[in-house]
Design a protein around this motif. Structure first.
Motif, PDB file in Angstrom:
ATOM      1  N   GLU A 230       0.830  -1.203   0.000  1.00  0.00           N
ATOM      2  CA  GLU A 230       0.000   0.000   0.000  1.00  0.00           C
ATOM      3  C   GLU A 230       0.867   1.256   0.000  1.00  0.00           C
ATOM      4  OE1 GLU A 230      -3.074  -0.505  -0.433  1.00  0.00           O
ATOM      5  OE2 GLU A 230      -3.129  -2.635   0.068  1.00  0.00           O
ATOM      6  N   ALA A 231       0.463   2.239  -0.795  1.00  0.00           N
ATOM      7  CA  ALA A 231       1.199   3.497  -0.860  1.00  0.00           C
ATOM      8  C   ALA A 231       1.029   4.285   0.435  1.00  0.00           C
ATOM      9  CB  ALA A 231       0.706   4.322  -2.049  1.00  0.00           C
ATOM     10  N   PRO A 232       2.008   5.079   0.812  1.00  0.00           N
ATOM     11  CA  PRO A 232       1.882   5.888   2.034  1.00  0.00           C
ATOM     12  C   PRO A 232       0.650   6.782   1.985  1.00  0.00           C
ATOM     13  CG  PRO A 232       4.154   5.895   1.263  1.00  0.00           C
ATOM     14  CD  PRO A 232       3.346   5.228   0.194  1.00  0.00           C
ATOM     15  N   GLY A 233      -0.117   6.787   3.077  1.00  0.00           N
ATOM     16  CA  GLY A 233      -1.287   7.642   3.192  1.00  0.00           C
ATOM     17  C   GLY A 233      -2.446   7.267   2.287  1.00  0.00           C
ATOM     18  N   SER A 234      -2.476   6.013   1.785  1.00  0.00           N
ATOM     19  CA  SER A 234      -3.515   5.619   0.828  1.00  0.00           C
ATOM     20  C   SER A 234      -4.670   4.848   1.450  1.00  0.00           C
ATOM     21  CB  SER A 234      -2.902   4.758  -0.284  1.00  0.00           C
ATOM     22  OG  SER A 234      -2.400   3.533   0.253  1.00  0.00           O
ATOM     23  N   VAL A 235      -4.575   4.503   2.739  1.00  0.00           N
ATOM     24  CA  VAL A 235      -5.564   3.643   3.379  1.00  0.00           C
ATOM     25  C   VAL A 235      -6.478   4.468   4.278  1.00  0.00           C
ATOM     26  CG1 VAL A 235      -5.864   1.739   5.023  1.00  0.00           C
ATOM     27  CG2 VAL A 235      -4.071   1.618   3.272  1.00  0.00           C
ATOM     28  N   ASP A 236      -7.780   4.200   4.197  1.00  0.00           N
ATOM     29  CA  ASP A 236      -8.754   4.925   5.019  1.00  0.00           C
ATOM     30  C   ASP A 236      -8.906   4.346   6.418  1.00  0.00           C
ATOM     31  OD1 ASP A 236      -9.632   6.747   2.940  1.00  0.00           O
ATOM     32  OD2 ASP A 236     -10.594   5.008   2.021  1.00  0.00           O
ATOM     33  N   VAL A 255       0.873   3.885   6.205  1.00  0.00           N
ATOM     34  CA  VAL A 255      -0.139   3.668   5.159  1.00  0.00           C
ATOM     35  C   VAL A 255      -1.450   4.394   5.439  1.00  0.00           C
ATOM     36  CG1 VAL A 255       0.860   1.441   4.572  1.00  0.00           C
ATOM     37  CG2 VAL A 255      -1.038   1.544   6.214  1.00  0.00           C
ATOM     38  N   LEU A 256      -1.723   4.762   6.701  1.00  0.00           N
ATOM     39  CA  LEU A 256      -3.003   5.361   7.053  1.00  0.00           C
ATOM     40  C   LEU A 256      -3.037   6.844   6.688  1.00  0.00           C
ATOM     41  CD1 LEU A 256      -5.724   4.637   8.361  1.00  0.00           C
ATOM     42  CD2 LEU A 256      -4.746   5.307  10.564  1.00  0.00           C
ATOM     43  N   ALA A 257      -4.111   7.259   6.039  1.00  0.00           N
ATOM     44  CA  ALA A 257      -4.267   8.660   5.652  1.00  0.00           C
ATOM     45  C   ALA A 257      -4.559   9.521   6.874  1.00  0.00           C
ATOM     46  CB  ALA A 257      -5.404   8.784   4.638  1.00  0.00           C
ATOM     47  N   PRO A 258      -4.191  10.816   6.828  1.00  0.00           N
ATOM     48  CA  PRO A 258      -4.539  11.714   7.943  1.00  0.00           C
ATOM     49  C   PRO A 258      -6.040  11.703   8.196  1.00  0.00           C
ATOM     50  CG  PRO A 258      -2.969  12.769   6.476  1.00  0.00           C
ATOM     51  CD  PRO A 258      -3.379  11.495   5.805  1.00  0.00           C
ATOM     52  N   GLY A 259      -6.422  11.545   9.447  1.00  0.00           N
ATOM     53  CA  GLY A 259      -7.830  11.430   9.808  1.00  0.00           C
ATOM     54  C   GLY A 259      -8.360  10.021   9.745  1.00  0.00           C
ATOM     55  N   ARG A 323      -5.368   8.840  12.886  1.00  0.00           N
ATOM     56  CA  ARG A 323      -4.065   9.351  12.437  1.00  0.00           C
ATOM     57  C   ARG A 323      -4.103  10.866  12.360  1.00  0.00           C
ATOM     58  NH1 ARG A 323       0.632  10.800  11.032  1.00  0.00           N
ATOM     59  NH2 ARG A 323       1.864   9.667   9.473  1.00  0.00           N
ATOM     60  N   LEU A 324      -3.099  11.493  12.949  1.00  0.00           N
ATOM     61  CA  LEU A 324      -2.947  12.936  12.851  1.00  0.00           C
ATOM     62  C   LEU A 324      -2.209  13.308  11.566  1.00  0.00           C
ATOM     63  CD1 LEU A 324      -1.888  13.665  16.534  1.00  0.00           C
ATOM     64  CD2 LEU A 324      -4.105  14.187  15.495  1.00  0.00           C
ATOM     65  N   ALA A 325      -2.281  14.569  11.178  1.00  0.00           N
ATOM     66  CA  ALA A 325      -1.560  15.039  10.002  1.00  0.00           C
ATOM     67  C   ALA A 325      -0.056  14.963  10.252  1.00  0.00           C
ATOM     68  CB  ALA A 325      -1.977  16.471   9.671  1.00  0.00           C
ATOM     69  N   ASP A 326       0.714  14.770   9.172  1.00  0.00           N
ATOM     70  CA  ASP A 326       2.164  14.699   9.302  1.00  0.00           C
ATOM     71  C   ASP A 326       2.714  15.988   9.910  1.00  0.00           C
ATOM     72  OD1 ASP A 326       2.262  12.180   8.195  1.00  0.00           O
ATOM     73  OD2 ASP A 326       2.537  12.918   6.144  1.00  0.00           O
ATOM     74  N   GLY A 327       3.637  15.835  10.829  1.00  0.00           N
ATOM     75  CA  GLY A 327       4.259  16.983  11.457  1.00  0.00           C
ATOM     76  C   GLY A 327       3.501  17.562  12.629  1.00  0.00           C
ATOM     77  N   VAL A 328       2.331  16.986  12.923  1.00  0.00           N
ATOM     78  CA  VAL A 328       1.513  17.476  14.033  1.00  0.00           C
ATOM     79  C   VAL A 328       1.758  16.599  15.264  1.00  0.00           C
ATOM     80  CG1 VAL A 328      -0.838  17.799  14.887  1.00  0.00           C
ATOM     81  CG2 VAL A 328      -0.251  18.454  12.537  1.00  0.00           C
ATOM     82  N   THR A 329       1.909  17.229  16.399  1.00  0.00           N
ATOM     83  CA  THR A 329       2.056  16.493  17.654  1.00  0.00           C
ATOM     84  C   THR A 329       0.711  16.447  18.364  1.00  0.00           C
ATOM     85  OG1 THR A 329       4.350  17.230  17.894  1.00  0.00           O
ATOM     86  CG2 THR A 329       3.245  16.383  19.864  1.00  0.00           C
ATOM     87  N   GLY A 330       0.312  15.271  18.781  1.00  0.00           N
ATOM     88  CA  GLY A 330      -0.978  15.090  19.425  1.00  0.00           C
ATOM     89  C   GLY A 330      -1.062  15.818  20.757  1.00  0.00           C
ATOM     90  N   ILE A 331      -2.262  16.196  21.122  1.00  0.00           N
ATOM     91  CA  ILE A 331      -2.496  16.859  22.403  1.00  0.00           C
ATOM     92  C   ILE A 331      -2.552  15.797  23.496  1.00  0.00           C
ATOM     93  CG2 ILE A 331      -4.129  18.235  23.738  1.00  0.00           C
ATOM     94  CD1 ILE A 331      -5.036  19.505  21.125  1.00  0.00           C
ATOM     95  N   SER A 332      -1.721  15.944  24.505  1.00  0.00           N
ATOM     96  CA  SER A 332      -1.686  14.994  25.605  1.00  0.00           C
ATOM     97  C   SER A 332      -2.782  15.323  26.611  1.00  0.00           C
ATOM     98  CB  SER A 332      -0.323  15.010  26.302  1.00  0.00           C
ATOM     99  OG  SER A 332       0.704  14.668  25.395  1.00  0.00           O
ATOM    100  N   VAL A 333      -3.533  14.304  26.965  1.00  0.00           N
ATOM    101  CA  VAL A 333      -4.579  14.484  27.961  1.00  0.00           C
ATOM    102  C   VAL A 333      -3.939  14.499  29.344  1.00  0.00           C
ATOM    103  CG1 VAL A 333      -6.689  13.516  28.944  1.00  0.00           C
ATOM    104  CG2 VAL A 333      -6.271  13.344  26.486  1.00  0.00           C
TER     105      VAL A 333
END
Length: 386
Positions: A230-236, A255-259, A323-333
């Motif tokens: 699977e291509a990078p970012g091609s899987v829902d 492989v997982l797309a942002p979101g 999955r978050l967008a590339d380059g984004v750091t998740g918000i820690s709870v």
């Protein structure tokens, strides 16, 4: 199993044979079917509708019309006891209260009532998906309908989605995923054991009436093979049913797309905790959510309305993240500090052997594979009798 065989994809659009395992690596772009190529592939198990020439979705024809030779039929007697049989010409269903000839059922419409040689009546119905999953040939434990329904809904498996899954087992979850993505979707399943892949293939083809145009299954380790296929970012959507999903973090993130949604099905609290902590530490995903579902039936007889004495309680935990967008750091709870490191004792406390899970013998797997493939031998267009 030889290492070279483990990495070969199985093309289930080809004839049924282990000799048809493709030698070339799978390339996902080859399976982007155009409208011209998708129509012939989708014709398996379909027919024309009564009101026009539109082709029915794969498997729809198998769910309609009179009973055919080779179909599974659910028999319910006068005391509510249920049995599932496979129809054969000249076959018979025997009990201590006489026998019922299969020929009395073949050609009857769904929902008919038939009698055996001593007048015992049976209600005849096609098994629902939930009935089929619980009675189909299996080599591994199946994902129960209550969990499959949660996975399809909570992972938002939509028509046309591109989905990858790992841990095919006997194909129970694959069937639900294929129904959700439809003929225009895409499901790429990864399985480490060839015997399980054979059983899953037989069960999928049985319920859909042939190969499903949206399905591709490959042998090998998910974390190694999915990034090749699977291509990078091609899987829902990513659906994992395995012992150590935390080992697949990098592969899923690739492989997982942002979101996109990643949902895990695990059996033990240690697996659940370790997967959640690995996702938090990785930083490329949202805060994970986890839950389990329990189903309790009710006894209904006149005024005697009460919960059943038995219920389908714990089967597994579901853990979902996005999955978050590339380059984004998740918000820690923000939470109170707690122990997050696992000792060797923790890791060994909930292994399959520790909880009493028994390995499946090769003999049982071969028998289950034969039974699963036998269910694909359904004769179409039977004569209708009344």
């Amino acid at each position: 199993m030889p290492a070279d065989i483990q990495k070969r994809p199985i093309d289930f659009l080809a004839p049924t044979s282990r000799s048809h395992i493709a030698a070339q690596p799978y390339r996902s772009e080859e399976h982007h079917m155009s409208s011209e190529t998708a129509a012939p592939a989708a014709s398996a198990g379909t027919d024309e509708s009564a009101t026009g020439s539109a082709v029915q979705p794969t498997g729809a024809a198998r769910r309609r019309g009179p009973f055919r030779v080779g179909e599974r039929v659910q028999l319910t007697d006068e005391r509510g006891r249920m049995n599932t049989i496979t129809l054969e010409v000249g076959g018979a269903f025997h009990t201590h209260r006489g026998f019922l000839n299969h020929d009395e059922i073949i050609g009857k419409v769904d929902g008919s009532v038939v009698s055996n040689n001593v007048g015992q009546q049976y209600q005849t119905l096609r098994p629902l998906l939930s009935d089929f999953v619980l009675s189909m040939p299996r080599g591994a434990a199946v994902v129960y309908p209550k969990d499959a329904g949660q996975i399809v809904t909570m992972a938002d498996i939509f028509p046309g989605a591109r989905v990858v899954e790992a841990g095919v087992g006997s194909g129970a979850l694959s069937i639900s995923l294929l129904r959700a993505v439809g003929d225009g979707g895409y499901l790429h399943s990864f399985e480490r054991r060839e015997e399980f892949a054979d059983i899953a293939r037989g069960n999928v083809e049985t319920i859909f009436g042939g190969p499903h145009p949206a399905w591709q299954i490959s042998l090998g380790d998910f974390q190694e093979e999915v990034v090749k296929a699977e291509a990078p970012g091609s899987v829902d959507r990513v659906v994992l049913d395995m012992l150590a999903p935390w080992e697949c973090l990098d592969a899923v993130a690739t492989v997982l797309a942002p979101g996109g949604v990643w949902i895990n099905y695990v059996a033990t609290v240690t697996q659940l905790s370790r997967t959640a902590e690995a996702i938090r530490a990785d930083g490329r995903f949202t805060e994970p959510d986890a839950w389990e579902s329990m189903v309790r039936g009710w006894h209904l007889e006149g005024l005697a309305v009460r919960p059943d004495h038995r219920m389908v309680a714990h089967t597994g935990f579901l853990l979902v993240t996005r999955r978050l967008a590339d380059g984004v750091t998740g918000i820690s709870v923000k939470r109170r500090p707690s122990k997050t490191e696992f000792s060797e004792e923790d890791l060994n406390a909930w292994t399959p052997a520790a909880v009493g899970e028994r390995a499946v013998s090769d003999k049982k797997l071969r028998r289950a594979a034969r039974d699963a493939i036998a269910g694909t031998n359904v004769q179409d267009e039977p004569s209708v009798t009344n």
